[in-house]
Design a protein around this motif. Structure first.
Motif, mmCIF file in Angstrom:
data_model
loop_
_atom_site.group_PDB
_atom_site.id
_atom_site.type_symbol
_atom_site.label_atom_id
_atom_site.label_comp_id
_atom_site.label_asym_id
_atom_site.label_seq_id
_atom_site.Cartn_x
_atom_site.Cartn_y
_atom_site.Cartn_z
ATOM 1 N N ARG A 205 3.834 18.868 7.836
ATOM 2 C CA ARG A 205 2.452 19.147 8.199
ATOM 3 C C ARG A 205 1.704 17.866 8.541
ATOM 4 O O ARG A 205 2.178 16.763 8.277
ATOM 5 N N ARG A 206 0.541 18.023 9.146
ATOM 6 C CA ARG A 206 -0.280 16.870 9.505
ATOM 7 C C ARG A 206 -0.781 16.187 8.241
ATOM 8 O O ARG A 206 -1.257 16.852 7.312
ATOM 9 N N ALA A 207 -0.687 14.866 8.203
ATOM 10 C CA ALA A 207 -1.076 14.133 6.994
ATOM 11 C C ALA A 207 -1.716 12.803 7.364
ATOM 12 O O ALA A 207 -1.408 12.214 8.397
ATOM 13 N N HIS A 208 -2.624 12.339 6.482
ATOM 14 C CA HIS A 208 -3.289 11.060 6.672
ATOM 15 C C HIS A 208 -2.557 9.955 5.917
ATOM 16 O O HIS A 208 -3.136 9.224 5.131
ATOM 17 N N ILE A 209 -1.252 9.897 6.136
ATOM 18 C CA ILE A 209 -0.438 8.821 5.574
ATOM 19 C C ILE A 209 0.705 8.570 6.546
ATOM 20 O O ILE A 209 1.173 9.490 7.219
ATOM 21 N N ASN A 210 1.112 7.317 6.656
ATOM 22 C CA ASN A 210 2.178 6.963 7.589
ATOM 23 C C ASN A 210 3.237 6.135 6.874
ATOM 24 O O ASN A 210 3.116 5.800 5.696
ATOM 25 N N GLU A 211 4.292 5.784 7.605
ATOM 26 C CA GLU A 211 5.404 5.057 7.004
ATOM 27 C C GLU A 211 4.986 3.680 6.494
ATOM 28 O O GLU A 211 5.510 3.203 5.493
ATOM 29 N N GLU A 212 4.044 3.046 7.168
ATOM 30 C CA GLU A 212 3.572 1.728 6.731
ATOM 31 C C GLU A 212 2.866 1.834 5.373
ATOM 32 O O GLU A 212 3.097 1.009 4.469
ATOM 33 N N ARG A 213 2.017 2.828 5.220
ATOM 34 C CA ARG A 213 1.334 3.013 3.942
ATOM 35 C C ARG A 213 2.325 3.375 2.841
ATOM 36 O O ARG A 213 2.213 2.893 1.708
ATOM 37 N N ILE A 214 3.296 4.218 3.170
ATOM 38 C CA ILE A 214 4.323 4.582 2.197
ATOM 39 C C ILE A 214 5.092 3.349 1.747
ATOM 40 O O ILE A 214 5.374 3.162 0.557
ATOM 41 N N ARG A 215 5.435 2.487 2.705
ATOM 42 C CA ARG A 215 6.165 1.259 2.370
ATOM 43 C C ARG A 215 5.350 0.373 1.441
ATOM 44 O O ARG A 215 5.876 -0.142 0.441
ATOM 45 N N ARG A 216 4.056 0.221 1.726
ATOM 46 C CA ARG A 216 3.207 -0.630 0.886
ATOM 47 C C ARG A 216 3.055 -0.058 -0.515
ATOM 48 O O ARG A 216 3.036 -0.804 -1.504
ATOM 49 N N LEU A 217 2.955 1.255 -0.619
ATOM 50 C CA LEU A 217 2.853 1.882 -1.933
ATOM 51 C C LEU A 217 4.171 1.762 -2.702
ATOM 52 O O LEU A 217 4.176 1.531 -3.913
ATOM 53 N N ASN A 218 5.279 1.905 -1.990
ATOM 54 C CA ASN A 218 6.579 1.731 -2.646
ATOM 55 C C ASN A 218 6.772 0.309 -3.153
ATOM 56 O O ASN A 218 7.467 0.088 -4.148
ATOM 57 N N ASP A 219 6.166 -0.646 -2.468
ATOM 58 C CA ASP A 219 6.280 -2.052 -2.882
ATOM 59 C C ASP A 219 5.702 -2.285 -4.280
ATOM 60 O O ASP A 219 6.089 -3.249 -4.959
ATOM 61 N N ILE A 220 4.775 -1.429 -4.713
ATOM 62 C CA ILE A 220 4.183 -1.595 -6.047
ATOM 63 C C ILE A 220 4.650 -0.472 -6.975
ATOM 64 O O ILE A 220 3.996 -0.168 -7.967
ATOM 65 N N ASP A 221 5.797 0.140 -6.624
ATOM 66 C CA ASP A 221 6.399 1.198 -7.452
ATOM 67 C C ASP A 221 5.436 2.364 -7.668
ATOM 68 O O ASP A 221 5.239 2.849 -8.795
ATOM 69 N N PHE A 222 4.868 2.840 -6.583
ATOM 70 C CA PHE A 222 3.923 3.949 -6.652
ATOM 71 C C PHE A 222 4.619 5.205 -7.160
ATOM 72 O O PHE A 222 5.754 5.512 -6.764
ATOM 73 N N ILE A 223 3.964 5.939 -8.042
ATOM 74 C CA ILE A 223 4.513 7.172 -8.600
ATOM 75 C C ILE A 223 4.081 8.331 -7.710
ATOM 76 O O ILE A 223 2.929 8.769 -7.754
ATOM 77 N N TRP A 224 4.993 8.819 -6.880
ATOM 78 C CA TRP A 224 4.646 9.856 -5.912
ATOM 79 C C TRP A 224 4.454 11.214 -6.585
ATOM 80 O O TRP A 224 3.664 12.035 -6.113
#
Length: 377
Positions: A205-224
């Motif tokens: 579905r359409r979302a206000h998040i992209n691969e760049e934001r996902i990468r940056r959040l993963n860099d700080i061990d974001f809890i999805w």
């Protein structure tokens, strides 16, 4: 500056000219001057002033054209004076608030808020290769110099991302409580929004998040997934319990040294497993089942207890030749109470009432003569 009265007194000589309005073909009385006639300070003043309107000024129906290095710039756009006025208003707003983030519903000057939105739309159109209506590179440069925010959503995301980085540094994780605030900003709501958008993206579905934001959040061990994180936390506690005690028969009231209510969690896993088998709403997955099975998880305490006592009953029959367990049998002190409970549960089963007895249990009791020994059949 909005007035040229002081400028006229400084410039000499003036040379009268006629300038063509390229849009309409009409002529306007105007003045032009050469940079070579201006002092260094005045030249800078004129250059900065003219940049406010793509090197064009409109003042009291007179047009002043600045010729520099032989290149004449003129534009008869009716928006010229408006752009200048809004730019000056924006500077005043920044002086008062410290930024250029004018709200759309800015009550002291509603027009300024609407203009900021319009400018951002114009800028977005230019970046997409579309033709702009009035925004020029010179005007963009002027706005950049005062810190104008072209993409508010990106600015807003980066702002909260930095707040989240600070939270992670302080607490060691990104499991932000929903109501957690940093000043007047509710970080917990933003974090949950990122998780929601991530789920939308992965469901197509359409979302206000992209691969760049996902990468940056993963860099700080974001809890999805907060639920997955909590489940994994309890699972690791269960693994530690099994290593210490040799089984996963966690008492309901058991709480480990970290304050994890492991007993209640274990019971919930059993409940959700039963719901999973029935096709009811649950949080159990095949992956979780595999992980729990790997540590010898007991899915049903009723079946586990039955298996254990049934084994004791078989040993008792080998010795005595029957299943009539005495009241106080020291070798298996819990066997007599269990046997009495099986008689009660069997009668419920035979009457069609709700019971913990299953078809499989009935067959096993019948196979060793328990039902006939106790006169149940």
């Amino acid at each position: 500056p909005s007035s040229f009265s002081s400028l006229g007194a400084l410039i000499s000589p003036w040379r009268k000219a006629r300038v063509v309005n390229r849009a309409s073909g009409l002529f306007y009385p105007s003045y032009f001057l050469h940079a070579s006639h201006l002092g260094e300070t005045l030249a800078k003043f004129c250059e900065q002033s003219l940049r406010l309107n793509s090197l064009f000024w409109a003042q009291n129906r007179s047009k002043i054209v600045f010729i520099k290095n032989g290149a004449k710039h003129s534009d008869a756009s009716s928006r010229s004076s408006l752009l200048i006025r809004r730019y000056e208003e924006l500077i005043e707003y920044k002086k008062e608030h410290g930024n250029c983030l004018v709200p759309a519903s800015y009550k002291p000057n509603p027009a300024l808020g609407h203009w900021v939105i319009q400018i951002r739309r114009e800028y977005k159109a230019l970046r997409e290769g579309k033709r702009g209506k009035f925004l020029t590179p010179e005007y963009v440069e002027l706005l950049d110099e005062i810190g104008f925010v072209w993409d508010f959503r990106e600015y807003h995301w980066n702002l909260f991302y930095q707040i989240l980085v600070s939270f992670k540094t302080e607490f060691g994780h990104t499991l932000v409580p929903k109501a957690h605030r940093e000043g007047d900003r509710i970080l917990g709501v933003w974090v949950n929004y990122q998780r929601h958008q991530y789920m939308r993206l992965h469901s197509g579905r359409r979302a206000h998040i992209n691969e760049e934001r996902i990468r940056r959040l993963n860099d700080i061990d974001f809890i999805w997934s907060e639920h997955d994180y909590i489940w994994d936390l309890h699972y690791r506690a269960l693994v530690a319990y099994e290593a210490d005690f040799g089984d996963t028969l966690v008492p309901l009231v058991y709480v480990n040294d970290d304050g994890t209510r492991l007993g209640q969690w274990v019971r919930r896993q059993r409940d959700h497993y039963q719901r999973w088998r029935k096709g009811a709403n649950n949080t159990m997955t095949e992956k979780r089942i595999e992980e729990l099975n790997s540590v010898g998880f007991v899915w049903s305490m009723n079946e586990f207890t039955f298996d254990k006592r049934y084994e004791e009953l078989m040993k008792f029959k080998i010795v005595t030749g029957n299943t009539l367990v005495p009241l106080r049998y020291k070798k298996y002190p819990l066997l007599r109470r269990w046997a009495n409970k099986q008689k009660i549960e069997y009668r419920k089963f035979a009457d069609g009432r709700r019971t913990l007895m299953t078809d499989k249990m009935v067959r096993r009791l019948e196979s060793i003569g328990f039902l006939s020994d106790h006169g149940l059949i």
